[in-house]
Design a protein around this motif. Structure first.
Motif, PDB file in Angstrom:
ATOM      1  N   VAL A   1       0.844  -1.197   0.000  1.00 38.03           N
ATOM      2  CA  VAL A   1       0.000   0.000   0.000  1.00 38.03           C
ATOM      3  C   VAL A   1       0.877   1.244   0.000  1.00 38.03           C
ATOM      4  CG1 VAL A   1      -1.692   1.337   1.320  1.00 38.03           C
ATOM      5  CG2 VAL A   1      -1.987  -1.135   1.055  1.00 38.03           C
ATOM      6  N   ASP A   2       1.951   1.228   0.786  1.00 37.68           N
ATOM      7  CA  ASP A   2       2.883   2.363   0.787  1.00 37.68           C
ATOM      8  C   ASP A   2       3.445   2.617  -0.606  1.00 37.68           C
ATOM      9  OD1 ASP A   2       2.786   3.323   3.383  1.00 37.68           O
ATOM     10  OD2 ASP A   2       4.396   2.011   4.093  1.00 37.68           O
TER      11      ASP A   2
ATOM     12  N   TRP B   1       0.729   3.986  -2.882  1.00 39.15           N
ATOM     13  CA  TRP B   1       0.476   5.379  -2.486  1.00 39.15           C
ATOM     14  C   TRP B   1       1.500   6.302  -3.136  1.00 39.15           C
ATOM     15  CZ3 TRP B   1      -3.129   8.081   0.312  1.00 39.15           C
ATOM     16  CH2 TRP B   1      -2.762   9.332   0.803  1.00 39.15           C
ATOM     17  N   GLU B   2       2.766   5.932  -3.055  1.00 45.26           N
ATOM     18  CA  GLU B   2       3.845   6.751  -3.637  1.00 45.26           C
ATOM     19  C   GLU B   2       3.718   6.810  -5.158  1.00 45.26           C
ATOM     20  OE1 GLU B   2       5.888   8.695  -1.960  1.00 45.26           O
ATOM     21  OE2 GLU B   2       4.939   7.977  -0.116  1.00 45.26           O
TER      22      GLU B   2
ATOM     23  N   HIS C   1       0.793   9.044  -6.163  1.00 47.07           N
ATOM     24  CA  HIS C   1       1.041  10.464  -5.989  1.00 47.07           C
ATOM     25  C   HIS C   1       2.135  10.987  -6.916  1.00 47.07           C
ATOM     26  CE1 HIS C   1      -1.632  10.080  -2.534  1.00 47.07           C
ATOM     27  NE2 HIS C   1      -1.813  11.369  -2.700  1.00 47.07           N
TER      28      HIS C   1
ATOM     29  N   ILE D   1      -9.792  10.340  -3.525  1.00 50.98           N
ATOM     30  CA  ILE D   1      -8.582   9.761  -2.910  1.00 50.98           C
ATOM     31  C   ILE D   1      -7.617  10.843  -2.471  1.00 50.98           C
ATOM     32  CG2 ILE D   1      -6.532   8.370  -3.392  1.00 50.98           C
ATOM     33  CD1 ILE D   1      -8.407   6.640  -5.214  1.00 50.98           C
TER      34      ILE D   1
ATOM     35  N   ARG E   1      -6.346  10.216   3.855  1.00 50.56           N
ATOM     36  CA  ARG E   1      -5.068   9.773   4.413  1.00 50.56           C
ATOM     37  C   ARG E   1      -4.866   8.325   4.014  1.00 50.56           C
ATOM     38  NH1 ARG E   1      -6.078  10.516  10.537  1.00 50.56           N
ATOM     39  NH2 ARG E   1      -7.817   9.278   9.820  1.00 50.56           N
ATOM     40  N   ARG E   2      -3.633   7.888   4.035  1.00 52.73           N
ATOM     41  CA  ARG E   2      -3.326   6.498   3.688  1.00 52.73           C
ATOM     42  C   ARG E   2      -4.158   5.506   4.501  1.00 52.73           C
ATOM     43  NH1 ARG E   2       3.048   6.021   2.503  1.00 52.73           N
ATOM     44  NH2 ARG E   2       2.907   8.193   3.026  1.00 52.73           N
TER      45      ARG E   2
ATOM     46  N   LEU F   1      -7.855   4.617   3.234  1.00 52.24           N
ATOM     47  CA  LEU F   1      -8.101   4.029   1.923  1.00 52.24           C
ATOM     48  C   LEU F   1      -8.946   2.766   2.026  1.00 52.24           C
ATOM     49  CD1 LEU F   1      -4.520   4.369   0.393  1.00 52.24           C
ATOM     50  CD2 LEU F   1      -6.531   5.799  -0.103  1.00 52.24           C
TER      51      LEU F   1
ATOM     52  N   ASP G   1     -10.550   2.159  -3.321  1.00 51.32           N
ATOM     53  CA  ASP G   1      -9.565   3.210  -3.557  1.00 51.32           C
ATOM     54  C   ASP G   1      -8.262   2.620  -4.094  1.00 51.32           C
ATOM     55  OD1 ASP G   1     -11.290   5.183  -2.548  1.00 51.32           O
ATOM     56  OD2 ASP G   1     -10.444   5.039  -0.522  1.00 51.32           O
ATOM     57  N   LEU G   2      -7.832   1.516  -3.515  1.00 47.07           N
ATOM     58  CA  LEU G   2      -6.589   0.879  -3.954  1.00 47.07           C
ATOM     59  C   LEU G   2      -6.708   0.423  -5.406  1.00 47.07           C
ATOM     60  CD1 LEU G   2      -5.716  -1.189  -0.754  1.00 47.07           C
ATOM     61  CD2 LEU G   2      -4.723   0.999  -1.486  1.00 47.07           C
TER      62      LEU G   2
ATOM     63  N   MET H   1      -6.425   3.525  -7.534  1.00 46.80           N
ATOM     64  CA  MET H   1      -5.039   3.991  -7.552  1.00 46.80           C
ATOM     65  C   MET H   1      -4.203   3.154  -8.518  1.00 46.80           C
ATOM     66  SD  MET H   1      -4.662   4.748  -3.472  1.00 46.80           S
ATOM     67  CE  MET H   1      -2.912   5.085  -3.470  1.00 46.80           C
TER      68      MET H   1
END
Length: 116
Positions: A9-10, A13-14, A17, A56, A60-61, A64, A68-69, A72
């Motif tokens: 997930v981290d 997320w990166e 973004h 999204i 915040r992380r 999610l 959402d994932l 993304m």
């Protein structure tokens, strides 16, 4: 106690973004949507994927959802697919690609890190 976020997930997320280089306000303006008006019943409004990106961007992380994932990952895939082996100049001239990218929050003409 803080909720633990998985490394996957981290990483997503990166990557998300990095791919989304427009603010939520810029994306809403591009999509032609008034942010303070609720979506009424019936079919989704303009660019449902873009609207999901706006949602999204306000989270915040730790907030999610599974949906959402998935969004993304789809956005990262779209940006990778549309920009892979493509010069910035070509993206500037290819209106279809540029619009598809901007509909998910990626302005290919803005990305200073775009070095191909």
């Amino acid at each position: 106690m803080a909720e633990r976020i998985s490394p996957e997930v981290d990483e997503l997320w990166e990557r998300f973004h990095q791919a989304v280089n427009m603010t939520s306000r810029e994306l809403l303006d591009w999509l032609g949507v008034e942010p303070d008006l609720d979506q009424g019943p019936g079919p989704a409004g303009r660019a449902p994927l873009g609207m999901a990106v706006v949602s999204i961007l306000s989270k915040r992380r730790t907030d999610l959802t599974v949906e959402d994932l998935a969004v993304m990952q789809k956005v990262v895939d779209v940006v990778d697919e549309e920009t892979s082996d493509t010069s910035r100049e070509f993206l500037a001239e290819d209106e279809r690609r540029r619009h598809r990218l901007m509909n998910v929050g990626h302005d290919p003409l803005r990305n200073e890190q775009y070095e191909r």
